[in-house]
Design a protein around this motif. Sequence first.
Motif, PDB file in Angstrom:
ATOM      1  N   ASN A 225      75.957  68.869 -47.659  1.00 15.86           N
ATOM      2  CA  ASN A 225      75.726  68.625 -46.237  1.00 15.86           C
ATOM      3  C   ASN A 225      75.167  67.235 -45.957  1.00 15.86           C
ATOM      4  O   ASN A 225      74.783  66.936 -44.828  1.00 15.86           O
ATOM      5  N   GLN A 226      75.098  66.385 -46.960  1.00 22.33           N
ATOM      6  CA  GLN A 226      74.589  65.037 -46.767  1.00 22.33           C
ATOM      7  C   GLN A 226      75.617  64.166 -46.059  1.00 22.33           C
ATOM      8  O   GLN A 226      76.818  64.447 -46.083  1.00 22.33           O
ATOM      9  N   GLY A 227      75.123  63.112 -45.436  1.00 25.42           N
ATOM     10  CA  GLY A 227      75.993  62.220 -44.684  1.00 25.42           C
ATOM     11  C   GLY A 227      76.834  61.326 -45.580  1.00 25.42           C
ATOM     12  O   GLY A 227      76.716  61.368 -46.812  1.00 25.42           O
ATOM     13  N   PRO A 228      77.688  60.506 -44.973  1.00 20.27           N
ATOM     14  CA  PRO A 228      78.505  59.561 -45.745  1.00 20.27           C
ATOM     15  C   PRO A 228      77.642  58.680 -46.645  1.00 20.27           C
ATOM     16  O   PRO A 228      76.581  58.205 -46.236  1.00 20.27           O
ATOM     17  N   SER A 229      78.093  58.456 -47.865  1.00 22.62           N
ATOM     18  CA  SER A 229      77.292  57.720 -48.856  1.00 22.62           C
ATOM     19  C   SER A 229      77.019  56.285 -48.445  1.00 22.62           C
ATOM     20  O   SER A 229      75.978  55.717 -48.777  1.00 22.62           O
ATOM     21  N   ALA A 230      77.976  55.673 -47.717  1.00 27.19           N
ATOM     22  CA  ALA A 230      77.828  54.266 -47.332  1.00 27.19           C
ATOM     23  C   ALA A 230      77.243  54.104 -45.933  1.00 27.19           C
ATOM     24  O   ALA A 230      77.315  53.006 -45.364  1.00 27.19           O
ATOM     25  N   LEU A 231      76.663  55.172 -45.392  1.00 30.14           N
ATOM     26  CA  LEU A 231      76.107  55.118 -44.045  1.00 30.14           C
ATOM     27  C   LEU A 231      74.987  54.085 -43.962  1.00 30.14           C
ATOM     28  O   LEU A 231      74.024  54.132 -44.728  1.00 30.14           O
ATOM     29  N   GLY A 232      75.126  53.146 -43.028  1.00 26.66           N
ATOM     30  CA  GLY A 232      74.098  52.135 -42.810  1.00 26.66           C
ATOM     31  C   GLY A 232      74.229  50.896 -43.668  1.00 26.66           C
ATOM     32  O   GLY A 232      73.452  49.945 -43.503  1.00 26.66           O
ATOM     33  N   LEU A 233      75.207  50.882 -44.586  1.00 29.48           N
ATOM     34  CA  LEU A 233      75.381  49.735 -45.479  1.00 29.48           C
ATOM     35  C   LEU A 233      76.502  48.830 -44.980  1.00 29.48           C
ATOM     36  O   LEU A 233      77.597  49.306 -44.682  1.00 29.48           O
ATOM     37  N   SER A 234      76.222  47.543 -44.870  1.00 34.32           N
ATOM     38  CA  SER A 234      77.241  46.586 -44.455  1.00 34.32           C
ATOM     39  C   SER A 234      78.259  46.380 -45.576  1.00 34.32           C
ATOM     40  O   SER A 234      77.902  46.371 -46.755  1.00 34.32           O
ATOM     41  N   PHE A 235      79.516  46.212 -45.201  1.00 30.64           N
ATOM     42  CA  PHE A 235      80.580  46.032 -46.194  1.00 30.64           C
ATOM     43  C   PHE A 235      80.879  44.559 -46.371  1.00 30.64           C
ATOM     44  O   PHE A 235      81.279  43.858 -45.441  1.00 30.64           O
ATOM     45  N   PHE A 236      80.669  44.076 -47.574  1.00 30.36           N
ATOM     46  CA  PHE A 236      80.974  42.684 -47.918  1.00 30.36           C
ATOM     47  C   PHE A 236      82.220  42.692 -48.811  1.00 30.36           C
ATOM     48  O   PHE A 236      82.135  43.043 -50.000  1.00 30.36           O
ATOM     49  N   ARG A 237      83.349  42.324 -48.272  1.00 27.86           N
ATOM     50  CA  ARG A 237      84.591  42.386 -49.033  1.00 27.86           C
ATOM     51  C   ARG A 237      84.561  41.450 -50.233  1.00 27.86           C
ATOM     52  O   ARG A 237      85.189  41.694 -51.264  1.00 27.86           O
ATOM     53  N   GLU A 238      83.815  40.351 -50.104  1.00 27.66           N
ATOM     54  CA  GLU A 238      83.762  39.360 -51.165  1.00 27.66           C
ATOM     55  C   GLU A 238      83.068  39.900 -52.420  1.00 27.66           C
ATOM     56  O   GLU A 238      83.246  39.377 -53.512  1.00 27.66           O
ATOM     57  N   GLU A 239      82.258  40.965 -52.246  1.00 27.65           N
ATOM     58  CA  GLU A 239      81.520  41.510 -53.372  1.00 27.65           C
ATOM     59  C   GLU A 239      82.276  42.624 -54.084  1.00 27.65           C
ATOM     60  O   GLU A 239      81.784  43.171 -55.064  1.00 27.65           O
ATOM     61  N   ARG A 240      83.458  42.946 -53.608  1.00 27.18           N
ATOM     62  CA  ARG A 240      84.213  44.047 -54.213  1.00 27.18           C
ATOM     63  C   ARG A 240      84.658  43.690 -55.628  1.00 27.18           C
ATOM     64  O   ARG A 240      85.117  42.609 -55.885  1.00 27.18           O
TER      65      ARG A 240
END
Length: 315
Positions: free
Chosen positions: A300-315
């Motif tokens: 029942n936990q929320g999305p794992s990436a909730l609240g985290l900014s996505f930096f495509r350059e760090e992928r």
Amino acid sequence: MMLSLALFLQVALQTGTHILYGILGGILFERAGQTNLGTEGMMLLGAAFGYLAGGAVGNPFLAVVCAGLAGSAGALIYALITITLRGNQVVSGLVLTTFGIGVASFMGKYLAASPLSADFKAAFSVISLPLLSKLPLFGKMLFEQSLYVYLSIVFAFVLWAYYRYTRWGLNIRAIGENPAAADASGINVTLYKYIHVLAGGFLCGMGGAYLSLCFVGQWQENITAGAGWISVAFVIFCTWSPLKAILCAWAFGALSSLALKCQSVPFFGHIIPGQLLDMIPYLATIIVLVAMGLHFKKENQGPSALGLSFFREER
């Protein structure tokens, strides 16, 4: 007795409808990995601009659309800061709420002096479905409501089916869990986030307009009365499920209606102050959230990436 209970349930749905719109808007935000603390601001923007359009144009459909677009405009500001500029989502949401409160308060002086016409209000009057509305107990509750109430239920089921059965729904769930992995699989993370944030803002705006155009039918200062914050809490309470959101919103509406009914009932020879009774739905929300925090299951936990900014350059 049966009729009184049926009327109570009918009013409970009406009282919780704006909460349902706010929850659904919040789910769209947070399933995309965007923490949403701007619901109150977007609801107030929708309430103010929807009421303004209703008085100026006199067309109920355009008024609702304008309310939704006002909510989306607030969401766009949030999206530019948090998705494009990768700003802090919590702070941006709080700023959006402050912005919405300020705009609505500024417009309120004009709006209070511009009542809606009787014909306009009639467009949002209760619609009674033949035969079904005569069913015992639940007839009035489910089949004798405003079109605005029916739409909220339809949106909830559509959103549930969207996340469960469509490719786009599965994509946005993947983005909420792991945006880097979704990006690697060819999903346009930024586009998906923008679309869902703007759609969430639209629903929040509609929720605010429900109060000013339908439920209250006139402009009042701080018309949402904290409904946006309750919606934020209920997004967690319903575990990001649109169908559970219906039950959460209706439960809040029932508690609010019960508090209103109890204001004239004596308790040990004394009338309980209305302010204390108004606190009941909010206290219940806090108690439930605390209880959930103590027994929160992993599924029942929320999305794992909730609240985290996505930096495509760090992928």
